[in-house]
Write a protein that holds these residues in place. Structure first.
Motif, PDB file in Angstrom:
ATOM      1  N   UNK A   1      -7.021   0.056  -7.363  1.00 21.87           N
ATOM      2  CA  UNK A   1      -6.339   0.985  -6.459  1.00 21.87           C
ATOM      3  C   UNK A   1      -6.193   2.346  -7.150  1.00 21.87           C
ATOM      4  N   UNK A   2      -6.444   3.422  -6.420  1.00 18.29           N
ATOM      5  CA  UNK A   2      -6.227   4.764  -6.974  1.00 18.29           C
ATOM      6  C   UNK A   2      -4.931   5.292  -6.359  1.00 18.29           C
ATOM      7  N   UNK A   3      -3.949   5.550  -7.215  1.00 20.51           N
ATOM      8  CA  UNK A   3      -2.596   5.818  -6.717  1.00 20.51           C
ATOM      9  C   UNK A   3      -2.001   7.008  -7.447  1.00 20.51           C
ATOM     10  N   UNK A   4      -1.159   7.771  -6.728  1.00 16.38           N
ATOM     11  CA  UNK A   4      -0.274   8.688  -7.424  1.00 16.38           C
ATOM     12  C   UNK A   4       1.141   8.296  -7.005  1.00 16.38           C
ATOM     13  N   UNK A   5       1.865   7.655  -7.909  1.00 12.76           N
ATOM     14  CA  UNK A   5       3.217   7.180  -7.560  1.00 12.76           C
ATOM     15  C   UNK A   5       4.145   8.356  -7.315  1.00 12.76           C
ATOM     16  N   UNK A   6       3.773   9.528  -7.891  1.00 14.08           N
ATOM     17  CA  UNK A   6       4.643  10.695  -7.723  1.00 14.08           C
ATOM     18  C   UNK A   6       4.528  11.253  -6.302  1.00 14.08           C
ATOM     19  N   UNK A   7       3.285  11.408  -5.824  1.00 14.25           N
ATOM     20  CA  UNK A   7       3.099  12.036  -4.508  1.00 14.25           C
ATOM     21  C   UNK A   7       3.067  11.014  -3.380  1.00 14.25           C
ATOM     22  N   UNK A   8       2.858   9.721  -3.734  1.00 19.60           N
ATOM     23  CA  UNK A   8       2.818   8.698  -2.679  1.00 19.60           C
ATOM     24  C   UNK A   8       1.416   8.413  -2.184  1.00 19.60           C
ATOM     25  N   UNK A   9       0.390   9.011  -2.790  1.00 15.87           N
ATOM     26  CA  UNK A   9      -0.993   8.788  -2.367  1.00 15.87           C
ATOM     27  C   UNK A   9      -1.433   7.377  -2.767  1.00 15.87           C
ATOM     28  N   UNK A  10      -2.061   6.658  -1.840  1.00 14.84           N
ATOM     29  CA  UNK A  10      -2.590   5.323  -2.151  1.00 14.84           C
ATOM     30  C   UNK A  10      -1.574   4.194  -2.098  1.00 14.84           C
ATOM     31  N   UNK A  11      -0.333   4.503  -1.679  1.00 14.94           N
ATOM     32  CA  UNK A  11       0.697   3.455  -1.672  1.00 14.94           C
ATOM     33  C   UNK A  11       0.445   2.428  -0.561  1.00 14.94           C
ATOM     34  N   UNK A  12       0.038   2.935   0.617  1.00 16.27           N
ATOM     35  CA  UNK A  12      -0.220   2.026   1.749  1.00 16.27           C
ATOM     36  C   UNK A  12      -1.345   1.038   1.401  1.00 16.27           C
ATOM     37  N   UNK A  13      -2.406   1.580   0.760  1.00 10.69           N
ATOM     38  CA  UNK A  13      -3.537   0.715   0.373  1.00 10.69           C
ATOM     39  C   UNK A  13      -3.090  -0.343  -0.642  1.00 10.69           C
ATOM     40  N   UNK A  14      -2.169   0.067  -1.534  1.00 10.62           N
ATOM     41  CA  UNK A  14      -1.675  -0.884  -2.542  1.00 10.62           C
ATOM     42  C   UNK A  14      -0.905  -2.013  -1.869  1.00 10.62           C
ATOM     43  N   UNK A  15      -0.081  -1.665  -0.880  1.00 13.81           N
ATOM     44  CA  UNK A  15       0.678  -2.700  -0.165  1.00 13.81           C
ATOM     45  C   UNK A  15      -0.272  -3.676   0.539  1.00 13.81           C
ATOM     46  N   UNK A  16      -1.346  -3.136   1.133  1.00 17.41           N
ATOM     47  CA  UNK A  16      -2.336  -4.012   1.781  1.00 17.41           C
ATOM     48  C   UNK A  16      -3.002  -4.931   0.758  1.00 17.41           C
ATOM     49  N   UNK A  17      -3.298  -4.354  -0.429  1.00 16.46           N
ATOM     50  CA  UNK A  17      -3.946  -5.167  -1.473  1.00 16.46           C
ATOM     51  C   UNK A  17      -3.021  -6.300  -1.920  1.00 16.46           C
ATOM     52  N   UNK A  18      -1.705  -6.004  -1.998  1.00 16.48           N
ATOM     53  CA  UNK A  18      -0.748  -7.047  -2.398  1.00 16.48           C
ATOM     54  C   UNK A  18      -0.789  -8.198  -1.389  1.00 16.48           C
ATOM     55  N   UNK A  19      -0.830  -7.835  -0.110  1.00 12.43           N
ATOM     56  CA  UNK A  19      -0.807  -8.856   0.941  1.00 12.43           C
ATOM     57  C   UNK A  19      -2.106  -9.664   0.958  1.00 12.43           C
ATOM     58  N   UNK A  20      -3.260  -8.976   0.803  1.00 16.07           N
ATOM     59  CA  UNK A  20      -4.543  -9.678   0.988  1.00 16.07           C
ATOM     60  C   UNK A  20      -5.152 -10.214  -0.309  1.00 16.07           C
TER      61      UNK A  20
END
Length: 599
Positions: free
Chosen positions: A162-181
């Motif tokens: 996952x490519x994420x920036x925890x500061x800006x919130x970029x990629x958070x939705x994709x991370x949540x989907x990855x956790x579920x699937x």
């Protein structure tokens, strides 16, 4: 009641400062678990020290409800774990309660020693791991290089990281989907006898002991009578609930769920981490495999500066021990410092944190003695004693040999600083085991004596590598070496707070450095003070602190020289008597500075 297939339990693991707590903040915020007005940075770091130092010390849990893109609602239980080597015990514990991990790697810095250590904890617990590359909003971010590095060094597939920036919130939705699937659902049988694993416990002023549990099988309801299998105690459950970071009461906890229970338990000692909780009647036959208990590796004495505060210190230490299973203590007395406690810690950061908390939360000024490790002293008659405090060293004529604890240290360091790190490890009596390259970065593995590491190894390592090296260690066992006890004598009196175990080859150097430092730190008195370092009866280094002088001959002008001589002799006799009965005051700063000596 939540379907098992709709629960996901996971932890976030990473090296220090790679953004675990910030990622946890974003996951909590983006799912609306906490309203925006209640949101603050590092939401799960509740202690002042955690917020101030920017580190996580206690693993924290939170339950997140997430509505996935496929329309289903999932319950996600997240455990945010510490990254620092001293708290690796918290990490390994948290791993057992969950099925998967998000491995957070800083996309500007890549894999560090602690990243490796924490991944191994996760792999030991059979976790599914989802790599997350954080800080991609920074210009120095190199996601492709770091993906390769993860595959080379750790050996897990990072092509779908996952490519994420925890500061800006970029990629958070994709991370949540990855956790579920991508992470597995927990397993468990609702109809089996109750088996709940005790993950953590702490003391709350109003509720008594709060116990964090992960339900493996069965169902836990309010008012159930439960039994702790390790010590056989029986309690009635007052309330159960989940953390949405705040406590939220629920009616029952089913298999796969993580929540808390309170049962009017008075002492945290009654709730051993890793214990299995079951029902009093129709309970489980055999407990779950627990955790190995935490073993303190560094010991030091804590004494109040003002001896009248001893009772306050006792209360403070007892309260801290309630919430920290890995902190041990016993009472001790010292000729120089009076009454105090000998405490055991998991490492120097753990020691600093406890010391800061006593200072801050209970307002007690402390003297800390030299940190030491546990030595095995083998006697001539075949018995073995554990030596926690160098001042308690038995008579050398009865000692056959002494063994010290050794560690396996893994250090990752940029190429430019490799020479300095190798030299530092050699200076600390290290034995090189291997030197390999992880991508373009050297990875050094050394066998080091723990005694040399507890003092200031970490600080020295950071300073010779300008902060770029990362360090992780585990204890490997004991080995015999030529160790001696070095005592420090001030005015011919031994100062037990400064005695330490050293290697014979380096005793003279350590002793000389110590007495020179003390000469600068101890204020001058009216009489001269010898400061000595000794091994047994042999003095190996000495400095003399000269006396303050008063000019007793000032009122003599002219006349016979014997008049002056008489006055000077009288003064000399007075000083000699003073030295016999005089008490040398060693200020508190001198203790601390003398122990922070640089090799």
């Amino acid at each position: 009641m939540t379907e098992l297939s709709h629960i996901r339990n996971f932890s976030i693991v990473a090296h220090i400062d790679h953004g675990k707590s910030t990622l946890a903040d974003r996951l909590i915020q983006s799912t609306g678990t906490v309203q925006d007005r209640e949101m603050k940075a590092q939401l799960l770091d509740s202690m002042d020290i955690e917020r101030e130092r920017g580190i996580t010390i206690k693993a924290q849990t939170v339950r997140i409800d997430y509505k996935a893109l496929n329309g289903e609602t999932y319950v996600l239980n997240l455990i945010d774990t510490p990254g620092h080597v001293d708290f690796a015990y918290e990490v390994s514990r948290s791993m057992r309660a969950v099925e998967g991990s998000l491995l957070v790697v800083d996309s500007t810095q890549g894999v560090e020693a602690q990243t490796l250590a924490n991944v191994y904890h996760a792999l030991d617990a059979d976790h599914e791991i989802v790599p997350v590359l954080n800080k991609i909003d920074l210009p120095a971010s190199e996601p492709d290089r770091i993906k390769e590095q993860i595959e080379d060094v750790i050996g897990i597939d990072a092509s779908e990281a996952m490519l994420v920036s925890a500061k800006t919130g970029e990629g958070i939705r994709e991370t949540l989907e990855a956790i579920v699937h991508r992470l597995p659902a927990p397993k468990g049988d609702r109809d089996a006898p109750l088996k709940a694993m005790l993950v953590d416990s702490w003391y709350d002023l109003y509720l008594g002991v709060v116990v964090l549990v992960r339900i493996m099988d069965g169902v836990l309801k309010k008012n159930d009578r439960i039994k702790f299998m390790q010590n056989g105690t029986i309690h009635q459950v007052d309330r159960i609930g989940v953390f949405k970071p705040g406590m939220l009461p629920v009616d029952e906890l089913g298999p796969g769920e993580i929540g808390f229970l309170t049962a009017s338990i008075k002492q945290v000692r009654d709730t051993k981490v890793g214990d299995t909780i079951t029902h009093e009647k129709k309970g489980a036959d055999k407990p779950l495999p627990g955790f190995a208990p935490s073993v303190p590796v560094v010991f030091c004495g804590l004494f109040p500066v003002d001896s009248a505060e001893f009772e306050d210190l006792r209360n403070a230490i007892e309260k801290l021990a309630l919430n920290d299973a890995s902190f041990s203590y016993e009472m001790e007395t010292s000729a120089a410092l009076g009454f105090g406690f000998r405490c055991g810690f998991l490492g120097l950061l753990h020691l600093e944190v406890i010391r800061d908390r006593i200072d801050r939360e209970y307002d007690i000024d402390l003297i800390t003695t030299a940190p030491s490790v546990v030595y095995h002293v083998h006697m001539r008659d075949g018995t073995m004693h554990e030596l926690h405090n160098p001042a308690d060293m038995p008579d050398l004529t009865h000692v056959d040999h002494i063994e010290e604890p050794r560690i396996k240290a893994t250090i990752m360091v940029p190429d430019d600083y490799l020479g300095d790190v190798l030299k530092l490890c050699q200076d600390r009596r290290g034995i090189q085991i291997e030197l390999t390259y992880a991508g373009s970065r050297p990875l050094v593995v050394y066998d080091l004596p723990l005694n040399e590491v507890v003092f200031d190894f970490y600080d020295r390592l950071k300073s010779v590598t300008k902060g770029y090296a990362s360090f992780d260690y585990q204890i490997t066992g004991y080995r015999q070496d030529n160790l001696v006890k070095m005592s420090i004598l001030v005015n011919d009196e031994p100062v037990d707070a400064l005695s330490m175990m050293v290697h014979r080859d380096r005793a003279e150097m350590r002793g000389r450095a110590m007495v020179e430092k003390l000469k600068e730190l101890i204020p001058r008195h009216m009489f001269k003070i010898p400061i000595q370092a000794a091994i047994g009866g042999k003095v190996i280094a000495r400095e003399t602190l000269s006396a303050m002088r008063k000019d007793v001959t000032a009122k003599c002008y002219g006349g016979d020289a014997t008049r002056k001589r008489k006055l000077l002799d009288k003064q000399k006799a007075g000083k000699k008597k003073m030295r016999q009965f005089g008490k040398v005051d060693i200020p508190q700063e001198a203790f601390i500075s003398a122990l922070k000596m640089d090799s």
